[in-house]
Structures are given as C-alpha cells and as structure tokens.
Design a protein around this motif. Structure first.
Motif, PDB file in Angstrom:
ATOM      1  N   PRO A 104       0.917  -1.148   0.034  1.00 18.46           N
ATOM      2  CA  PRO A 104       0.109  -0.125   0.017  1.00 18.46           C
ATOM      3  C   PRO A 104       0.810   1.314   0.023  1.00 18.46           C
ATOM      4  O   PRO A 104       2.093   1.184   0.557  1.00 18.46           O
ATOM      5  N   GLY A 105       0.350   2.297  -0.631  1.00 23.58           N
ATOM      6  CA  GLY A 105       0.990   3.337  -0.693  1.00 23.58           C
ATOM      7  C   GLY A 105       0.455   4.569   0.429  1.00 23.58           C
ATOM      8  O   GLY A 105      -0.398   3.850   1.030  1.00 23.58           O
ATOM      9  N   PRO A 106       1.081   5.532   0.906  1.00 23.01           N
ATOM     10  CA  PRO A 106       0.398   6.326   1.887  1.00 23.01           C
ATOM     11  C   PRO A 106      -0.848   6.844   1.491  1.00 23.01           C
ATOM     12  O   PRO A 106      -1.166   7.236   0.303  1.00 23.01           O
ATOM     13  N   PRO A 107      -1.708   7.053   2.376  1.00 23.78           N
ATOM     14  CA  PRO A 107      -2.919   7.735   2.000  1.00 23.78           C
ATOM     15  C   PRO A 107      -3.126   9.087   1.291  1.00 23.78           C
ATOM     16  O   PRO A 107      -2.377   9.908   1.746  1.00 23.78           O
ATOM     17  N   ALA A 108      -3.582   9.036   0.386  1.00 23.45           N
ATOM     18  CA  ALA A 108      -3.428  10.621  -0.448  1.00 23.45           C
ATOM     19  C   ALA A 108      -4.877  10.920  -1.274  1.00 23.45           C
ATOM     20  O   ALA A 108      -5.541  10.018  -1.469  1.00 23.45           O
ATOM     21  N   ASP A 181      -6.163   1.505   8.354  1.00 28.59           N
ATOM     22  CA  ASP A 181      -5.415   1.466   9.542  1.00 28.59           C
ATOM     23  C   ASP A 181      -5.271   2.684  10.423  1.00 28.59           C
ATOM     24  O   ASP A 181      -4.609   2.992  11.292  1.00 28.59           O
ATOM     25  N   GLY A 182      -5.884   3.863   9.842  1.00 29.60           N
ATOM     26  CA  GLY A 182      -5.963   4.956  10.732  1.00 29.60           C
ATOM     27  C   GLY A 182      -5.118   6.004  10.208  1.00 29.60           C
ATOM     28  O   GLY A 182      -4.920   7.076  10.705  1.00 29.60           O
ATOM     29  N   VAL A 183      -4.121   5.824   9.221  1.00 28.74           N
ATOM     30  CA  VAL A 183      -3.038   6.473   8.903  1.00 28.74           C
ATOM     31  C   VAL A 183      -3.584   7.762   8.148  1.00 28.74           C
ATOM     32  O   VAL A 183      -4.500   7.222   7.208  1.00 28.74           O
ATOM     33  N   GLN A 184      -3.456   8.828   8.475  1.00 28.84           N
ATOM     34  CA  GLN A 184      -3.662   9.913   7.478  1.00 28.84           C
ATOM     35  C   GLN A 184      -2.822  10.452   6.750  1.00 28.84           C
ATOM     36  O   GLN A 184      -1.542  10.529   6.790  1.00 28.84           O
ATOM     37  N   GLY A 185      -3.468  10.890   5.297  1.00 29.51           N
ATOM     38  CA  GLY A 185      -2.634  11.452   4.343  1.00 29.51           C
ATOM     39  C   GLY A 185      -2.555  13.202   4.708  1.00 29.51           C
ATOM     40  O   GLY A 185      -3.339  13.564   5.632  1.00 29.51           O
ATOM     41  N   SER A 186      -2.081  13.620   3.612  1.00 30.98           N
ATOM     42  CA  SER A 186      -2.025  15.144   3.667  1.00 30.98           C
ATOM     43  C   SER A 186      -3.789  15.672   3.084  1.00 30.98           C
ATOM     44  O   SER A 186      -4.152  15.082   1.939  1.00 30.98           O
ATOM     45  N   PRO A 187      -4.214  16.828   3.844  1.00 34.19           N
ATOM     46  CA  PRO A 187      -5.169  17.145   3.286  1.00 34.19           C
ATOM     47  C   PRO A 187      -5.171  17.951   2.038  1.00 34.19           C
ATOM     48  O   PRO A 187      -4.392  18.538   1.601  1.00 34.19           O
ATOM     49  N   LYS A 188      -6.490  17.900   1.199  1.00 34.96           N
ATOM     50  CA  LYS A 188      -6.341  18.606   0.061  1.00 34.96           C
ATOM     51  C   LYS A 188      -7.762  19.301  -0.070  1.00 34.96           C
ATOM     52  O   LYS A 188      -9.000  18.954   0.506  1.00 34.96           O
ATOM     53  N   SER A 189      -7.733  20.515  -0.611  1.00 34.98           N
ATOM     54  CA  SER A 189      -8.991  21.133  -0.490  1.00 34.98           C
ATOM     55  C   SER A 189      -9.326  21.902  -1.934  1.00 34.98           C
ATOM     56  O   SER A 189      -8.427  21.997  -2.747  1.00 34.98           O
ATOM     57  N   VAL A 190     -10.317  22.196  -2.090  1.00 35.16           N
ATOM     58  CA  VAL A 190     -11.047  22.668  -3.183  1.00 35.16           C
ATOM     59  C   VAL A 190     -12.208  23.887  -3.009  1.00 35.16           C
ATOM     60  O   VAL A 190     -12.995  23.721  -1.942  1.00 35.16           O
ATOM     61  N   SER A 191     -12.140  25.032  -3.794  1.00 35.81           N
ATOM     62  CA  SER A 191     -13.080  26.078  -3.458  1.00 35.81           C
ATOM     63  C   SER A 191     -14.126  26.229  -4.346  1.00 35.81           C
ATOM     64  O   SER A 191     -13.399  26.155  -5.717  1.00 35.81           O
TER      65      SER A 191
END
Length: 631
Positions: A104-108, A181-191
C-alpha cells in the motif's frame, strides 16, 4: 550498386525493463528498445500474479505505463511487450520479471472536485480520488468562506444544499485521506466560485383566520437571495375565488390595502380577503406574483360595548349611551337600574330603551344604565354598566314671587303669600315633597334708596303684627322652602313700603280707684296709632239705669278726685285718642261702679246723728283770702 530496396527486419524488442516501485499509486513504466523498421502500435499487456502463481491480465492496461491501484496490493506486477511494425507485422512477445509484491502507498487524495450548480438552491457534490491502501473513514469538511476571510463550518457529507446564507460566499471542501489502519494523508482542498442568489420566488403564502380588528400577519416563505421590499396588495371579495389569476382578481375585487400586514375593519366582516405578493430581491429584481385567499370570510369580533355612561338631558330625563363593537349591531338590550343608598340594585320594570324618565320611586337613589350588546346574527355579549348617577332628586322647590297680604300700617297684621310656578312639575313637587317653609322678618335701619336691614330674631312666622317702632321703617320678609330631602330653595324676599301710623286708638280703657266718694280716680288705657298727641278726656256722671250722662265741668285730665256729689253715680271717662298730627280716633268710654260714701265717714256721721249732736266745720273761700274755718 544495385537498385534493390532495403526491407525492414522483423519487429523485435531488444530489451524491456519495468521501472517503478511496487507501491500503490506508483506509475510503472515499461522501457523498451525496439528494432525492425518503423514501430507501429506495439502492444503492452500488464499482468498481476498472486503469490500462488495465478496470474491475471489487467483489463484495459495496454499502454507502456500503469498506475498501481489499491486492488493490486499483494500481487506482483509484470508487463509483456509485443512489438508491432508500422505495417502491422507483429514480433515476438517479451515479458519482464514480476515485481512485487505491491504494497500500500501512503493515503492521499489524488484529485478533489466540486460538481453541481453554484446557485442558491443548488446542490454541490464533492468528488475525491483516494489512494493509499484500503480507504478508511476519510475526513471531509465543508466551509462557507466570507470575503473578509472568516469561515463558517458546515455540516454535510458528500453533498451540500446551498441556502441563502451561502449567497455571495465561496464553499470550500477540505478532504483528509485516511487509510483503514488510521494513517492520515495530507489534506487537499478545493473552493467553489462565488455562490449566486437564486431567482426571487414566493415559495408559499398562507393567510390565517381573519377576525375583525385583529391584525393579519401572512405566513410566507421566500426564496431567491436576500429578500427586499416586496409589493403587497389586499383585495376584498364577496365570493371565494377558485381561480386566483391576477387579472381576474383585479376585475372582481376591491383593493383595501397595500402593506404586508392588514387589520380587517367592520366593512370587511363577511368578505373574503385575497393577498397578492410580488416577491422582490434586495437588488430590486421581482419574481412571479403569488396569491392566496382566506379559507373563510372575515369573522366579526365578539360583541362588546365600551364607554357605557348616562347623561342627564333634562331635569327628569336621562339618556344612556355606549360604543358598540363586534360586527354589525343587532337589537342590543338596554336596561335601567335603581340603586339605593345601601347598595341594593333593582332592575326597573318597563325601562328598556336608551332613554329614561325619572319617576317618584327613583328619588334619593342612584340610576345606572345597562347595555347588553347583541350582534346582528344574534350573538349576545356581556352586559356593561354605567357609573351610578348622582343621587336623583326632584326639581328643587321654586318660589316665583313673595307678596304681602294686609295693610302696611301700624297695628295691622301682615302675612306673606308665596307664588309658585304654574307648571305641572312644580305643582307636583309642592304637593308631595314640601316639608316646611321658613320665614325671617327684617326691619330697615332707616329710609332711603340704600336700605340696610337687621333681622327681627323672634319673628320667624308667616305673619307679622306691625308695631309702633316700625312706623317709617320698611319691613322685609325672606322666605325659603325646604323639601323632604333637606334641600332649600333659593331665598325670595319682599320689602314693604315705609310703615304708616295707624288710626289713633285707645284699647283696654279703664278707670282705676277704690269706689268711694273721697278717692282719687285715674283713667288708664293703651294708645296706638302713631305718636299720641293731645288726646281728649272728659269725666261724666251717669245715673244707674239711665242712659243720660252729666258732664263734670272742668274735669278733662287723666285724674279725677271724687266728692260727695258723685255718691250714687257711676263715673264715666270718655277718651278721644288724638295723634300728634291732630288726627282723632274713635272715642272710647269707661265707667266705674256707683260711687259709695267712705265707710269711716258714714260711720262717724251716723254716730253723731244717733247722739243728737252735730258739729259742722265750714270752709269759706274768698277770692283774696285763704280758707277760714267757722264753727
């Protein structure tokens, strides 16, 4: 050299390498060396092989690169390359070694988009592409961003329905990828773009039940940006219309108001009300009119009456008034009540109109007016009473004039006579409610134009006997009438002319003396008739049993000394009263009993006679000498 054309060799893959880490999300690239003429559409096949050796070709993966997906985790990846020349000739298939297993890769969040209408009333949907193992409970936050940089967090899942508060703001979504497994990735936003207001529209309009004088507040719902000042038109109609087309309503109804709130009045009772609302946005843009009609006609208010009071319109007539409220008035009920001093209240029989004429039974009581409102449909309200009137009394006793009966002359008796008004009311009051009449006599201090009077304290009756002291003065009598309720009439008075002296008169004339021939007699009497002047007195003798009178010469005084010549006679005195101005009155006489001899002298003479001896003493009187006694 010959003219033979060089032909291409068979398409061949000289080398094939698979570059990239076996990590989810990585793009694996197949690098090759081609030989054999101009390369055409070389065919690539990507294969996933499980740990037990089972392999599956990845459907649709036909290019030289492939991004590893979540479903590929745990497998080995390899690629096969079948060279193809431009003329379609295929070469031999070459396959790389399998790389793996894929981890698995990091969550993104590979991509995040907002879809939907960015208009009030629209719905925005967020689309996030997740990578990084099995997707867990990713965090998605919605915010409303204002121009000043402030933000309001909103509650929504993947969809957000845009409301009025979102207008002129931007909607921002922040997506935080979370693996299972609970690991969080970097947040991403959009407006989003700025949310625009919707078209102005009246969503609903309801008119609640309407009652007379109760202000109506319509229940309405508006949509389309910030609401501005809408246009409102109230109509009144006799019938409930099913078709509320504006043109039809305007043609068969009457305009009664042009504000949002409306208070029905009496003229609206029994009519239906229609409200036409033109929704208007704050920028002035209007929407289609929306109309509503009441379910029922305007109801009349419950009948009631205000400001009930009574007014005295004449001496014996009262009028009751009140302000009716509650639809159209029907045959309201009027009653009159009599309230005694102890608070007992009695309804007066037969008194059922708005006016009432006072009767004898009302005297010394209060009157009240009762008003029971009755609506035109027969609904009866609560009876209301006026304040009690003042205590009811009959008209006060009145004396028009006062006059004297009798001569205004000394010794005369003056009586006052009251003249009452000649009308039915006063005659009734005098006949039934007069208690007493009080009098007071006065005498003037002098005569002239400006007279002043002093009361004669003991003279308080209807009549007065004129006295000697009153001559030349004016007499006044004041009179008041008192009724059985203790009220006094206005004082009325009358004044005499100056009192004249009476005709000279002597009363109670009598002669005082012992009745013997040696006594001194005096005439006594009561004179009246002005100031006495030189009244005349004449003494006479009268023989018993004879009407003849014998004048005694020279005896004209008030005193008379009897002598032996009077023995056997009655002494008579005639008194002629004379006023100082010479006016004579009627002569009056008085007489004694027959004069007798002094008992002592009679006894002495009788003794002498009986003894035979008499001694006389004689008095001689000359004109020039003193009396001499001779024996």
């Amino acid at each position: 050299m010959g003219n033979d054309r060089v032909t291409p060799g068979n398409p061949t893959v000289l080398s094939l390498e698979l570059n990239g880490e076996a990590i989810e999300g990585t793009t694996m690239v197949a690098n090759r060396r081609y030989w054999g003429g101009e390369e055409g559409d070389t065919v690539f096949r990507w294969v996933l092989t499980s740990s037990d050796g089972t392999w599956n070709e990845i459907e649709g993966a036909t290019s030289s690169s492939y991004s590893l997906k979540c479903d590929d985790i745990g497998f080995y990846v390899s690629v096969s390359c079948e060279p193809v020349r431009i003329d379609g000739v295929h070469g031999s298939l070459v396959t790389t070694e399998a790389i793996g297993p894929i981890i698995p890769g990091p969550p993104a969040c590979r991509s995040l988009e907002l879809a939907g209408s960015m208009l009030e009333g629209g719905r925005l949907t967020s689309h996030a592409e997740y990578t990084g193992g099995v997707k867990g409970n990713c965090i998605q936050q919605w915010f409303r961003s204002h121009d000043d940089g402030s933000k309001d967090e909103l509650i929504a899942d993947e969809c957000l329905d845009l409301v009025l508060a979102d207008v002129d703001c931007r909607i921002e979504v922040i997506f935080t990828p979370v693996r299972e497994d609970g690991v969080q990735g970097s947040p991403k936003s959009v407006s989003s773009d700025t949310i625009l207001p919707g078209e102005p529209k009246g969503v609903s309009l309801v008119i609640p039940e309407c009652f007379e004088d109760n202000e109506i507040s319509p229940i309405k719902a508006y949509f389309g940006g910030k609401e501005g000042t809408g246009k409102y038109t109230w109509f009144r109609t006799t019938e409930k219309l099913d078709n509320l087309e504006p043109e039809l309503v305007a043609s068969c109804s009457e305009v009664v108001g042009e504000t949002l709130l409306y208070k029905p009045s009496l003229v609206d009772v029994g009519f239906y009300l229609i409200l036409c609302w033109v929704p208007t946005r704050c920028d002035g843009k209007t929407g289609d009119p929306l109309m509503a009609i009441t379910d029922n006609p305007v109801m009349a208010a419950f009948p009631s009456v205000l400001d009930v009071n009574l007014k005295k319109t004449s001496s014996d007539l009262y009028s009751g008034v009140g302000i009716y409220y509650g639809g159209y008035e029907g045959s309201s009920l009027h009653k009159w009540y009599r309230e005694s001093s102890d608070g007992t209240r009695i309804c007066i029989d037969g008194a059922a109109s708005s006016t009432y004429e006072v009767a004898d039974a009302d005297y010394s009581c209060h009157l009240l007016f009762g008003y029971t409102p009755v609506r035109s449909d027969g609904v009866i309200g609560e009876e209301k009473f006026s304040e009690p009137s003042d205590i009811i009394f009959p008209e006060q006793l009145k004396i028009e004039t006062l006059s004297f009966k009798g001569n205004q002359v000394e010794r005369e008796t003056l009586a006052v006579v009251e003249q009452i008004p000649r009308n039915e009311t006063q005659e009734h009051i005098w006949g039934n409610y007069k208690k007493e009449i009080k009098y007071q006599w006065f005498a003037s201090n002098g005569s002239g134009v400006d007279l002043s009077f002093e009361p004669l304290a003991t003279e308080c009756s209807r009549s007065y006997r004129v006295r000697f002291e009153d001559i030349g003065r004016c007499l006044k009598c004041e009179c008041i009438a008192i009724d059985v309720f203790g009220r006094s009439s206005e004082s009325v008075s009358a004044v005499t002319s100056p009192i004249l002296p009476g005709i000279p008169k002597i009363e109670k004339l009598e002669i005082e003396g012992r009745g013997f021939h040696t006594n001194l007699y005096a005439v006594r009497g009561i004179y009246s008739g002005g100031k006495e002047g030189k009244s005349k007195i004449q003494w006479l003798r009268s023989m018993v049993g004879s009407p003849d009178l014998i004048s005694i010469p020279g005896e004209t005084g008030r005193m008379y000394e009897a002598n032996v010549d009077d023995v056997g006679y009655r002494l008579v005195a005639i008194y002629t009263p004379v006023r100082e101005d010479g006016v004579e009155g009627r002569p009056v006489s008085a007489s004694t009993e027959p004069i007798a001899v002094e008992p002592e002298i009679y006894k002495e003479v009788k003794q002498k006679l009986d003894d035979g001896s008499v001694k006389f003493e004689v008095f001689c009187v000359t004109r020039t000498e003193h009396p001499k006694r001779h024996k």
